[in-house]
Design an enzyme around this catalytic site. Structure first.
Site, PDB file in Angstrom:
ATOM      1  N   ALA A 182      -4.265 -19.073   2.216  1.00 44.77           N
ATOM      2  CA  ALA A 182      -3.747 -19.801   1.053  1.00 44.77           C
ATOM      3  C   ALA A 182      -4.728 -20.877   0.600  1.00 44.77           C
ATOM      4  CB  ALA A 182      -2.392 -20.425   1.372  1.00 44.77           C
ATOM      5  N   LYS A 206      -7.831  -3.774  12.280  1.00 42.61           N
ATOM      6  CA  LYS A 206      -7.758  -4.819  11.258  1.00 42.61           C
ATOM      7  C   LYS A 206      -9.042  -5.650  11.206  1.00 42.61           C
ATOM      8  CE  LYS A 206      -2.801  -5.302  10.645  1.00 42.61           C
ATOM      9  NZ  LYS A 206      -1.656  -6.226  10.490  1.00 42.61           N
ATOM     10  N   CYS A 265     -12.251  -5.137  -0.325  1.00 43.25           N
ATOM     11  CA  CYS A 265     -10.923  -4.585  -0.079  1.00 43.25           C
ATOM     12  C   CYS A 265     -10.728  -4.411   1.425  1.00 43.25           C
ATOM     13  CB  CYS A 265     -10.798  -3.236  -0.778  1.00 43.25           C
ATOM     14  SG  CYS A 265      -9.391  -2.238  -0.236  1.00 43.25           S
ATOM     15  N   ARG A 311     -10.153  16.778  -9.104  1.00 42.45           N
ATOM     16  CA  ARG A 311      -9.985  16.159  -7.782  1.00 42.45           C
ATOM     17  C   ARG A 311      -9.507  17.226  -6.819  1.00 42.45           C
ATOM     18  NH1 ARG A 311      -7.815  10.343  -5.784  1.00 42.45           N
ATOM     19  NH2 ARG A 311      -8.944  10.451  -3.804  1.00 42.45           N
ATOM     20  N   ARG A 364      -9.276   0.943  -4.786  1.00 42.24           N
ATOM     21  CA  ARG A 364      -8.818  -0.361  -4.320  1.00 42.24           C
ATOM     22  C   ARG A 364      -9.939  -1.409  -4.265  1.00 42.24           C
ATOM     23  NH1 ARG A 364      -6.040   1.179   1.143  1.00 42.24           N
ATOM     24  NH2 ARG A 364      -7.963   2.385   1.210  1.00 42.24           N
ATOM     25  N   GLU A 417      -3.975  15.512  -2.987  1.00 42.24           N
ATOM     26  CA  GLU A 417      -2.911  14.631  -2.477  1.00 42.24           C
ATOM     27  C   GLU A 417      -1.534  15.294  -2.387  1.00 42.24           C
ATOM     28  OE1 GLU A 417      -4.925  11.868  -1.719  1.00 42.24           O
ATOM     29  OE2 GLU A 417      -6.193  13.031  -3.045  1.00 42.24           O
ATOM     30  N   GLN A 434      -0.771  -3.648   0.982  1.00 43.02           N
ATOM     31  CA  GLN A 434       0.451  -4.432   0.821  1.00 43.02           C
ATOM     32  C   GLN A 434       0.827  -4.705  -0.632  1.00 43.02           C
ATOM     33  OE1 GLN A 434       0.695  -7.915   3.401  1.00 43.02           O
ATOM     34  NE2 GLN A 434      -0.542  -6.884   4.937  1.00 43.02           N
ATOM     35  N   TYR A 447       0.023  17.122  -4.835  1.00 44.90           N
ATOM     36  CA  TYR A 447       0.716  17.274  -6.115  1.00 44.90           C
ATOM     37  C   TYR A 447       0.751  18.754  -6.528  1.00 44.90           C
ATOM     38  CZ  TYR A 447       0.710  12.191  -6.367  1.00 44.90           C
ATOM     39  OH  TYR A 447       0.918  10.859  -6.105  1.00 44.90           O
ATOM     40  N   LEU A 493       4.845 -14.204   8.586  1.00 42.18           N
ATOM     41  CA  LEU A 493       3.628 -14.504   7.835  1.00 42.18           C
ATOM     42  C   LEU A 493       3.363 -13.491   6.729  1.00 42.18           C
ATOM     43  CD1 LEU A 493       1.170 -15.640  10.607  1.00 42.18           C
ATOM     44  CD2 LEU A 493       2.478 -17.024   9.020  1.00 42.18           C
ATOM     45  N   MET A 518      -5.676   4.983  -9.729  1.00 41.24           N
ATOM     46  CA  MET A 518      -4.611   4.297  -8.994  1.00 41.24           C
ATOM     47  C   MET A 518      -3.497   3.977  -9.976  1.00 41.24           C
ATOM     48  SD  MET A 518      -4.586   0.958  -6.555  1.00 41.24           S
ATOM     49  CE  MET A 518      -5.061   1.970  -5.161  1.00 41.24           C
ATOM     50  N   ARG A 523      15.364  -9.354  19.354  1.00 41.07           N
ATOM     51  CA  ARG A 523      16.786  -9.674  19.368  1.00 41.07           C
ATOM     52  C   ARG A 523      17.585  -8.729  18.472  1.00 41.07           C
ATOM     53  NH1 ARG A 523      17.693 -14.826  21.539  1.00 41.07           N
ATOM     54  NH2 ARG A 523      15.851 -16.175  21.669  1.00 41.07           N
ATOM     55  N   HIS A 575       0.304  13.341   0.593  1.00 39.56           N
ATOM     56  CA  HIS A 575       1.090  12.125   0.812  1.00 39.56           C
ATOM     57  C   HIS A 575       2.073  12.284   1.977  1.00 39.56           C
ATOM     58  CE1 HIS A 575      -0.529   9.768  -2.345  1.00 39.56           C
ATOM     59  NE2 HIS A 575      -0.096  10.517  -3.326  1.00 39.56           N
TER      60      HIS A 575
END
Length: 689
Positions: A387, A424, A337, A217, A314, A167, A342, A169, A673, A28, A573, A255
């Site tokens: 938090a 999620k 993970c 890979r 990750r 990926e 993000q 490349y 948020l 990564m 809006r 990608h």
């Protein structure tokens, strides 16, 4: 070994190495690779994960030459001086009993710099620069540069290299007719397109000998038009093995593919059947990858013989001690993970330092230190959302006397709503992690107890992490029975009708729309159960049009979308495109889901009123009309909940210590948020208490 993860923890001989277990930390790019001044930080980053029990780690990509840079003046292994600087890193990893490979990656047309070269003159959709075709001499020179990078990696103390052939490349660009229209000996037929990768392996092996690991890979599923068939992938793997590959790592998708491969909505281990097929094709060890984030899944893959090792990049950002916790029987204490992207990939593609939403220490091991507190001060954390939980866990791990007060009967705050959104579900793992850690650390957690100033007397520090409340709309009919808040919808407290208007098209509005399209967990519409494609691999494949690459080239089939459970209108809006502010690597997925579900988007609107006819609006042209719906879900932002602050200030009086009260997370800033900011704030505060 009488351990529930005995296969995952068993040693394995790979090439000339013996690995202590089957846990591989995949590559990564963190942003620490690009400047030698960051090598001490990169060293601490890898040393912590080596200490945490990983057997084999792979660095971020280092280019063999300038043309292969990912970014201007990006990471490169092309000089003895650079190789010698890496000695401290490799020594630190070896001192912890782990092994490490340097990934050699030529970006090809993915390079975000003006010197890009590829198999042919083409432009990728993820770079502004058009690649120029390598000449025949340029191809030979590039192979020589790869050999030089391998030689230098050996000088630097690496145990081997990973040749990045996945990926999308450069090596992928040679392999695929999509990006290789050459007619010389490096193109024209599938066999000649394979020569580039094969020659790199053959010449590297001749240069470094047998006691240097060559990991390749390989792309098992290109997921782009003009990609490889399975027959070609199998032939390539066999040729590479004959040329000197010791172990195959696996990659899925380019990608630029428009099919998600690692975001949280992709089912866990969704592609491991292809890894198992590769394992039957070659005689060297094979590594499974992509959306494997728990020790139980990793154990199953090894136990079933689907792979020899499991790559988790990750997940080891999220918890550097992943393998050690498994070995110690503490798998339930792993910080899982959640595949949100993000703070890791979104940062990488924005040229920022990569970190982790659930572990903000990732990539900051030398600066964000959780050392033992000099005195055992008492800390009250009010609010058990992301938090507050992060702050409480980090503070307690330093030896501080922490107590948590939560007004609701459950931990989790806004994560309790997020985890109900199809795709999620992983967010529930974070709540489980914090709950378990607070239990292990002996932190008293007072659920269903709204803290008052008197409850907090005697604490040295009070952390206000009370989060947010949904902002109400102030239009006629806001109290109409068809109007509900997003918490009411997501928790099942209110049931929506067939036609639904969602007011507010930020991240929560998009999530709510996807929840409605799927029917939501536990919600049956017209007798139909939710589609569940976010956890069912076969349903997910049908939804995205992923098929067997032995049947359709590159695994691209025809997407078959389930009938949406609701007719959804998503309104905002702003006049900008809906979903514009979503994450760089995940936003396109959400937008595609809305499109597939037939969501009707309304931008630049003014909300007028709600009545029995539906939601009355004025559109961007100023025309009045009615959006005929049965329900209206309000996702119009949030307001900070910080009522307790004034009471605490009054209790302390004019001579109180102002540093005693700390406000973090949504209670500090409510605008759209941001769990990444909230958790980071919580841990950073805990480090200073």
């Amino acid at each position: 070994m009488g351990h529930s993860h005995s296969h995952l923890l068993s040693p394995l001989a790979v090439g000339h190495l013996t690995l202590r277990n089957r846990v591989v930390m995949g590559s990564m790019h963190t942003g620490l690779e690009d400047r030698s001044k960051h090598l001490p930080e990169l060293t601490a980053y890898f040393a912590e994960r080596a200490r945490g029990g990983a057997a084999l780690m792979v660095t971020g990509g280092y280019s063999p030459n300038v043309e292969g840079w990912l970014l201007p003046a990006g990471s490169m292994m092309a000089s003895r001086r650079m190789a010698d600087k890496h000695r401290g890193l490799t020594d630190a990893v070896h001192a912890e009993g782990a092994h490490i490979l340097l990934q050699v990656l030529h970006a090809g047309r993915y390079g975000y710099q003006p010197f890009v070269r590829s198999a042919a003159s083409t432009k990728s959709p993820i770079s502004m620069f058009r690649a120029r075709a390598l000449s025949a001499r340029g191809v030979e020179r590039t192979i020589d540069d790869w050999v030089r990078a391998a030689r230098l990696a050996r000088r630097a103390g690496y145990d081997g290299i990973e040749i990045m052939g996945s990926e999308g490349y450069l090596i992928n660009q040679f392999l695929a007719a999509r990006t290789n229209d050459r007619t010389d000996s490096w193109g024209g037929t599938a066999s000649r397109r394979m020569r580039f990768g094969e020659e790199i392996v053959r010449r590297v092996r001749a240069e470094v000998g047998r006691d240097f690991l060559l990991q390749y890979r390989i792309s098992l599923l290109d997921l782009v038009d003009g990609g490889q068939s399975w027959e070609e992938t199998a032939e390539l793997a066999q040729r590479l093995e004959a040329a000197g590959v010791d172990v195959f790592n696996t990659g899925i998708g380019w990608h630029e593919s428009r099919i998600p491969t690692i975001v949280t909505s992709v089912p866990r281990a969704a592609f491991v059947d292809l890894t198992a097929r590769l394992k039957q094709t070659v005689g060297v060890p094979v590594i499974a990858s992509n959306r494997i984030n728990t020790p139980d899944i990793a154990e199953q893959i090894i136990a079933r013989g689907q792979a020899d090792l499991v790559s988790m990049a990750r997940p080891l950002l999220a918890d550097p001690a992943f393998a050690a916790k498994v070995a110690e029987g503490r798998a339930d204490e792993i910080n899982i993970c959640i595949a949100c992207n993000q703070a890791c990939l979104d940062h990488t593609f924005a040229n920022k330092r990569a970190s982790c939403l659930v572990n903000p220490r990732a990539g900051r091991e030398t600066e964000l230190l959780l050392t033992v507190a000099p005195t055992r001060r008492r800390v009250a954390v009010v609010g058990a959302g992301p938090a507050g939980l992060a702050c409480a866990e980090a503070a307690a791990s330093r030896g501080l006397a922490v107590e948590v007060f939560e007004a609701e009967d459950e931990l989790g705050g806004q994560f309790r709503y997020a985890m109900r959104v199809p795709g999620k579900e992983e967010f529930a793992a974070s709540i489980a992690y914090f709950s378990r850690r607070l239990d292990v650390l002996g932190v008293p957690v007072h659920l269903g107890r709204r803290a008052h100033p008197d409850d907090l007397a005697g604490f040295d520090h009070v952390v206000i992490a009370t989060g947010v409340r949904p902002r109400e709309i102030t239009i006629p009919g806001a109290d109409h029975p068809m109007v509900m808040t997003y918490p009411e919808l997501l928790t099942g407290a209110r049931t929506p009708g067939r036609r639904v208007a969602v007011i507010g098209a930020g991240g929560i509005g998009v999530d709510v729309s996807q929840f409605l399209l799927a029917g939501g967990p536990g919600i049956a519409v017209d007798g139909r159960e939710p589609s569940g494609h976010s956890t069912d691999v076969e349903a997910w494949r049908r939804h995205w049009g992923v098929t067997d690459p032995a049947l359709e080239r590159a695994g691209l089939g025809t997407a078959v979308h389930a009938e949406p459970a609701h007719e959804v209108h998503l309104l905002q809006r702003k006049t900008s495109r809906i979903g514009r502010g979503l994450g760089k690597t995940t936003g396109w997925v959400h937008r595609a889901e809305l499109e597939a579900g037939g969501v009707r988007k309304h931008t630049g609107v003014t909300y007028v009123k709600v009545d029995d006819d539906g939601l009355h609006i004025r559109d961007a042209q100023g025309l009045s009309r009615v959006v005929q719906v049965d329900s209206v879900v309000v996702c119009a932002g949030q307001e900070s909940v910080r009522d307790l602050v004034a009471g605490l200030e009054a209790q302390r009086g004019p001579h109180g210590r102002s540093s005693r009260v700390h406000v973090i997370g949504g209670a500090d800033v409510a605008a759209e948020l941001d769990a990444k900011r909230a958790i980071k704030q919580g841990v950073e505060l805990a480090a200073t208490l």
